[in-house]
Design an enzyme around this catalytic site. Sequence first.
Site, PDB file in Angstrom:
ATOM      1  N   GLU A  38       0.050  -3.225   4.351  1.00 64.89           N
ATOM      2  CA  GLU A  38      -1.255  -2.249   4.915  1.00 64.89           C
ATOM      3  C   GLU A  38      -1.190  -1.620   6.266  1.00 64.89           C
ATOM      4  O   GLU A  38      -0.304  -2.397   6.941  1.00 64.89           O
ATOM      5  CB  GLU A  38      -2.086  -2.560   4.972  1.00 64.89           C
ATOM      6  CG  GLU A  38      -3.262  -3.367   3.198  1.00 64.89           C
ATOM      7  CD  GLU A  38      -3.288  -1.462   3.305  1.00 64.89           C
ATOM      8  OE1 GLU A  38      -3.720  -0.919   3.859  1.00 64.89           O
ATOM      9  OE2 GLU A  38      -3.529  -1.438   1.519  1.00 64.89           O
ATOM     10  N   ASP A  39      -1.015  -0.409   6.114  1.00 68.37           N
ATOM     11  CA  ASP A  39      -1.878   0.242   7.420  1.00 68.37           C
ATOM     12  C   ASP A  39      -3.410   0.816   7.773  1.00 68.37           C
ATOM     13  O   ASP A  39      -3.252   1.235   8.853  1.00 68.37           O
ATOM     14  CB  ASP A  39      -1.081   1.361   7.401  1.00 68.37           C
ATOM     15  CG  ASP A  39      -2.132   2.132   5.977  1.00 68.37           C
ATOM     16  OD1 ASP A  39      -1.820   1.933   4.549  1.00 68.37           O
ATOM     17  OD2 ASP A  39      -1.636   3.827   6.961  1.00 68.37           O
ATOM     18  N   SER A  73      -2.408   0.090  -4.018  1.00 68.33           N
ATOM     19  CA  SER A  73      -2.917   1.893  -3.086  1.00 68.33           C
ATOM     20  C   SER A  73      -4.662   2.021  -4.062  1.00 68.33           C
ATOM     21  O   SER A  73      -5.135   1.945  -5.245  1.00 68.33           O
ATOM     22  CB  SER A  73      -1.966   2.539  -3.474  1.00 68.33           C
ATOM     23  OG  SER A  73      -2.781   4.196  -2.698  1.00 68.33           O
ATOM     24  N   ALA A  74      -5.158   3.015  -3.320  1.00 69.16           N
ATOM     25  CA  ALA A  74      -7.012   3.707  -3.100  1.00 69.16           C
ATOM     26  C   ALA A  74      -6.308   5.068  -4.216  1.00 69.16           C
ATOM     27  O   ALA A  74      -7.058   5.101  -4.550  1.00 69.16           O
ATOM     28  CB  ALA A  74      -7.587   3.678  -2.252  1.00 69.16           C
ATOM     29  N   THR A 125       1.475  10.266   3.992  1.00 65.68           N
ATOM     30  CA  THR A 125       0.864  11.053   3.370  1.00 65.68           C
ATOM     31  C   THR A 125      -0.716  11.250   4.161  1.00 65.68           C
ATOM     32  O   THR A 125      -1.616  12.227   3.556  1.00 65.68           O
ATOM     33  CB  THR A 125       0.335  10.963   2.003  1.00 65.68           C
ATOM     34  OG1 THR A 125       0.506   9.324   1.683  1.00 65.68           O
ATOM     35  CG2 THR A 125       1.125  11.074   1.206  1.00 65.68           C
ATOM     36  N   LYS A 151      -8.729   6.751   6.045  1.00 66.87           N
ATOM     37  CA  LYS A 151      -7.176   5.351   5.816  1.00 66.87           C
ATOM     38  C   LYS A 151      -7.564   4.237   4.767  1.00 66.87           C
ATOM     39  O   LYS A 151      -8.465   3.264   4.927  1.00 66.87           O
ATOM     40  CB  LYS A 151      -7.167   5.602   6.857  1.00 66.87           C
ATOM     41  CG  LYS A 151      -5.899   6.213   7.761  1.00 66.87           C
ATOM     42  CD  LYS A 151      -4.503   5.501   8.756  1.00 66.87           C
ATOM     43  CE  LYS A 151      -4.177   6.925   9.672  1.00 66.87           C
ATOM     44  NZ  LYS A 151      -3.224   6.193  10.546  1.00 66.87           N
ATOM     45  N   ASP A 175       1.022  -1.164   0.086  1.00 65.41           N
ATOM     46  CA  ASP A 175      -0.338   0.127   0.213  1.00 65.41           C
ATOM     47  C   ASP A 175       1.185   1.313   0.449  1.00 65.41           C
ATOM     48  O   ASP A 175       1.977   1.070   0.159  1.00 65.41           O
ATOM     49  CB  ASP A 175      -0.862  -0.219   1.327  1.00 65.41           C
ATOM     50  CG  ASP A 175      -1.215   1.344   0.898  1.00 65.41           C
ATOM     51  OD1 ASP A 175      -2.947   2.070   0.334  1.00 65.41           O
ATOM     52  OD2 ASP A 175      -1.708   1.678   2.569  1.00 65.41           O
ATOM     53  N   LEU A 176       0.269   2.500  -0.199  1.00 67.72           N
ATOM     54  CA  LEU A 176       1.027   3.322  -0.811  1.00 67.72           C
ATOM     55  C   LEU A 176       1.082   4.676   0.716  1.00 67.72           C
ATOM     56  O   LEU A 176       1.853   4.283   1.673  1.00 67.72           O
ATOM     57  CB  LEU A 176       0.400   4.328  -1.770  1.00 67.72           C
ATOM     58  CG  LEU A 176       1.659   5.885  -1.183  1.00 67.72           C
ATOM     59  CD1 LEU A 176       3.098   5.579  -2.283  1.00 67.72           C
ATOM     60  CD2 LEU A 176       0.871   6.676  -2.787  1.00 67.72           C
ATOM     61  N   ASP A 177      -0.013   4.981   1.005  1.00 74.24           N
ATOM     62  CA  ASP A 177      -0.029   6.126   1.890  1.00 74.24           C
ATOM     63  C   ASP A 177      -0.219   5.624   3.797  1.00 74.24           C
ATOM     64  O   ASP A 177      -0.710   4.364   3.768  1.00 74.24           O
ATOM     65  CB  ASP A 177      -1.537   6.831   1.954  1.00 74.24           C
ATOM     66  CG  ASP A 177      -1.936   7.408   0.414  1.00 74.24           C
ATOM     67  OD1 ASP A 177      -0.985   8.576   0.026  1.00 74.24           O
ATOM     68  OD2 ASP A 177      -2.588   7.855  -0.258  1.00 74.24           O
ATOM     69  N   LYS A 212     -11.071  -0.563  -1.789  1.00 75.83           N
ATOM     70  CA  LYS A 212     -10.689  -1.096  -0.402  1.00 75.83           C
ATOM     71  C   LYS A 212     -11.926  -1.504   0.936  1.00 75.83           C
ATOM     72  O   LYS A 212     -12.104  -0.172   0.713  1.00 75.83           O
ATOM     73  CB  LYS A 212      -9.258  -1.910   0.762  1.00 75.83           C
ATOM     74  CG  LYS A 212      -8.371  -1.378  -0.807  1.00 75.83           C
ATOM     75  CD  LYS A 212      -7.296  -0.598   0.285  1.00 75.83           C
ATOM     76  CE  LYS A 212      -5.907  -0.950  -1.059  1.00 75.83           C
ATOM     77  NZ  LYS A 212      -5.418  -0.549  -0.382  1.00 75.83           N
TER      78      LYS A 212
HETATM   79  C1  BG6 Z   1      -5.562   6.224   0.312  1.00 75.54           C
HETATM   80  C2  BG6 Z   1      -5.531   7.052   1.472  1.00 75.54           C
HETATM   81  O1  BG6 Z   1      -4.484   5.236   0.248  1.00 75.54           O
HETATM   82  O2  BG6 Z   1      -6.160   7.291  -0.879  1.00 75.54           O
HETATM   83  C3  BG6 Z   1      -7.023   7.616   1.580  1.00 75.54           C
HETATM   84  O3  BG6 Z   1      -5.529   6.135   2.733  1.00 75.54           O
HETATM   85  C4  BG6 Z   1      -7.364   8.130   0.337  1.00 75.54           C
HETATM   86  O4  BG6 Z   1      -7.119   8.326   2.876  1.00 75.54           O
HETATM   87  C5  BG6 Z   1      -7.204   7.389  -0.149  1.00 75.54           C
HETATM   88  O5  BG6 Z   1      -8.619   9.268   0.695  1.00 75.54           O
HETATM   89  C6  BG6 Z   1      -7.527   8.120  -2.072  1.00 75.54           C
HETATM   90  O6  BG6 Z   1      -6.278   8.981  -1.655  1.00 75.54           O
HETATM   91  P1  BG6 Z   1      -6.086  10.259  -3.849  1.00 75.54           P
HETATM   92  O7  BG6 Z   1      -4.580  10.695  -3.536  1.00 75.54           O
HETATM   93  O8  BG6 Z   1      -6.508   9.816  -4.112  1.00 75.54           O
HETATM   94  O9  BG6 Z   1      -7.303  11.588  -3.362  1.00 75.54           O
HETATM   95 MG    MG Z   2      -2.466   3.071   3.536  1.00 71.49          MG
END
Ligand code: BG6
Ligand code: MG
Length: 219
Positions: A169-170, A114-115, A17, A45, A9-11, A145
């Site tokens: 994943e967090d 990542s989302a 972030t 998250k 996962d990224l964030d 997710k």
């Molecule tokens: C996820 C974050 O990785 O991405 C969420 O944990 C965030 O908080 C989601 O809403 C979507 O991110 P973005 O950058 O497309 O607004």
């Molecule tokens: Mg995350």
Amino acid sequence: MNKKGFIFDLDGVIVDTAKYHYLAWRDLASELGFEFTIEQNEMFKGVSRKRCMEILLDIGGIAATKNQFDTWMIEKNVDYLKYIDKMDASEILPDVGRVLDFLKKRKIPIALGSASKNAQPILEKVGLLSYFDTIVDGNNVTKAKPDPEVFLLAAEQLGVKADNCIVFEDAVAGIEAANKANMISIGIGDNNILSEAQYNFNDFTEMDNAFLNGLLAGN
Ligand code: BG6
Ligand code: MG
């Protein structure tokens, strides 16, 4: 030995972030006349931008037209992009680089799952893009997710069977998605929150090479 694949996962796993997402949502809430707390940010998250917007409006008790909804969502992202524009390699979370190097040296396939729709520019900014064999993010999936779609697509693109994949994943929703995909789920963060994860570490500094070798060997 079965070929293994690793999905990050990224964030909150590679970079912190979540704090910038929080600031941008907080700015929007304050413009709309209510408070958005750091505790409430936990719910955001791993959750798609659209769903976050819906939750934020619920918190503020605001009924929005479709136009307002879309405008505010764009506004939040423009604000968020201002924060991430300043990011560099110093924002990579501790020992992420060591784990990526460990896997790269052994030619293990690596994916991002990542989302976020901002994943690629963030990886570029922090200089990690070249580690990833594939990137599956909010631009490629239709189901957010805890649906396993993002991780199943990443496994497919890596050419690795889902049950040979390991996910870092967090977010609670992300752990649920990894479990549903029949992958090994590794929680990065608070064990009390990520209690459904098969393994849990507060951060990558706690994950030694012996553990990584164990995953590769399929133990
Ligand atoms: C996820 C974050 O990785 O991405 C969420 O944990 C965030 O908080 C989601 O809403 C979507 O991110 P973005 O950058 O497309 O607004
Ligand atoms: Mg995350």
